[in-house]
Every structure is written in structure tokens, then in C-alpha cells.
Design a protein around this motif. Structure first.
Motif, short mmCIF file in Angstrom:
data_model
loop_
_atom_site.label_atom_id
_atom_site.label_comp_id
_atom_site.label_asym_id
_atom_site.label_seq_id
_atom_site.Cartn_x
_atom_site.Cartn_y
_atom_site.Cartn_z
N THR A 12 -5.23 10.55 -1.71
CA THR A 12 -4.72 9.90 -0.51
C THR A 12 -5.16 8.44 -0.52
O THR A 12 -6.35 8.16 -0.57
CB THR A 12 -5.25 10.59 0.75
OG1 THR A 12 -4.90 11.97 0.71
CG2 THR A 12 -4.68 9.97 2.01
N PRO A 13 -4.21 7.51 -0.50
CA PRO A 13 -4.58 6.08 -0.54
C PRO A 13 -5.15 5.62 0.80
O PRO A 13 -4.84 6.19 1.85
CB PRO A 13 -3.26 5.38 -0.85
CG PRO A 13 -2.22 6.29 -0.30
CD PRO A 13 -2.77 7.69 -0.47
N VAL A 14 -5.95 4.60 0.75
CA VAL A 14 -6.54 4.03 1.96
C VAL A 14 -5.80 2.73 2.29
O VAL A 14 -5.70 1.85 1.45
CB VAL A 14 -8.04 3.73 1.76
CG1 VAL A 14 -8.63 3.07 2.98
CG2 VAL A 14 -8.78 5.01 1.40
N GLY A 15 -5.24 2.64 3.48
CA GLY A 15 -4.58 1.42 3.93
C GLY A 15 -3.36 1.04 3.12
O GLY A 15 -3.10 -0.13 2.89
N ALA A 16 -2.59 2.03 2.66
CA ALA A 16 -1.43 1.73 1.82
C ALA A 16 -0.11 1.78 2.58
O ALA A 16 0.94 1.84 1.98
CB ALA A 16 -1.39 2.70 0.65
N GLY A 17 -0.16 1.79 3.89
CA GLY A 17 1.07 1.81 4.67
C GLY A 17 1.78 3.14 4.60
O GLY A 17 1.17 4.19 4.82
N PRO A 18 3.08 3.13 4.26
CA PRO A 18 3.86 4.37 4.30
C PRO A 18 3.61 5.33 3.13
O PRO A 18 4.09 6.45 3.12
CB PRO A 18 5.31 3.87 4.26
CG PRO A 18 5.22 2.58 3.52
CD PRO A 18 3.90 1.98 3.92
N VAL A 19 2.83 4.91 2.13
CA VAL A 19 2.56 5.78 0.98
C VAL A 19 1.64 6.92 1.42
O VAL A 19 0.58 6.68 1.99
CB VAL A 19 1.90 4.98 -0.17
CG1 VAL A 19 1.57 5.89 -1.33
CG2 VAL A 19 2.81 3.85 -0.61
N THR A 20 2.06 8.17 1.17
CA THR A 20 1.27 9.32 1.62
C THR A 20 0.34 9.86 0.55
O THR A 20 -0.65 10.50 0.86
CB THR A 20 2.18 10.45 2.11
OG1 THR A 20 3.06 10.83 1.04
CG2 THR A 20 2.97 10.02 3.31
#
Length: 70
Positions: A12-20
Motif C-alpha cells: 500500500t503506497p503512502v500519499g500516492a493519491g488515487p493509487v490503491t
């Protein structure tokens, strides 16, 4: 023959906007030490495996690689 495991995993990315989620890989030795990691995130599992295979093409040919999803 050396033996190592290539782990491919979803993160799970941190602070990547719409990327889940993103994909990453790690090459781990039998003793648990990480030889290499992706150093970047991939948007698909296919691209992640491609990046890992590029790295593996530069490894010692006596190393047996086991690919695992986690």
C-alpha cells in the motif's frame, strides 16, 4: 548451488493519491538476508516480474531462484 527466493508482493503506497496498491520484489538468501530489492514501485505484477527478471539476468548462474507470491 546457492539458493535464494524472489518474493513478489503487493504493498500500500503512502500519499500516492488515487493509487490503491503497488507491486515490489525482494531477493532473499537462505539466511534471511535481502540481496536486492526493487527500489521502485510497479503498477502491475507483470511489470514487477519483468524488473525482477532483468536483475536476475545479472546474477550468478549457479544460484537457484524460487519465485513466490506473498
Amino acid at each position: 548451488m546457492h539458493k535464494a527466493r524472489l518474493y513478489v508482493f503487493k504493498a500500500t503506497p503512502v500519499g500516492a493519491g488515487p493509487v490503491t496498491h503497488i507491486w515490489r520484489w525482494q531477493l532473499v538468501a537462505r539466511n534471511g538476508r535481502i540481496y536486492a530489492d526493487s527500489g521502485e514501485a510497479y503498477t502491475t505484477k507483470r511489470k514487477c516480474l519483468h524488473g525482477a527478471r532483468l536483475m536476475l539476468s545479472c546474477t550468478d548462474q549457479n544460484t537457484k531462484i524460487v519465485i513466490e507470491d506473498i
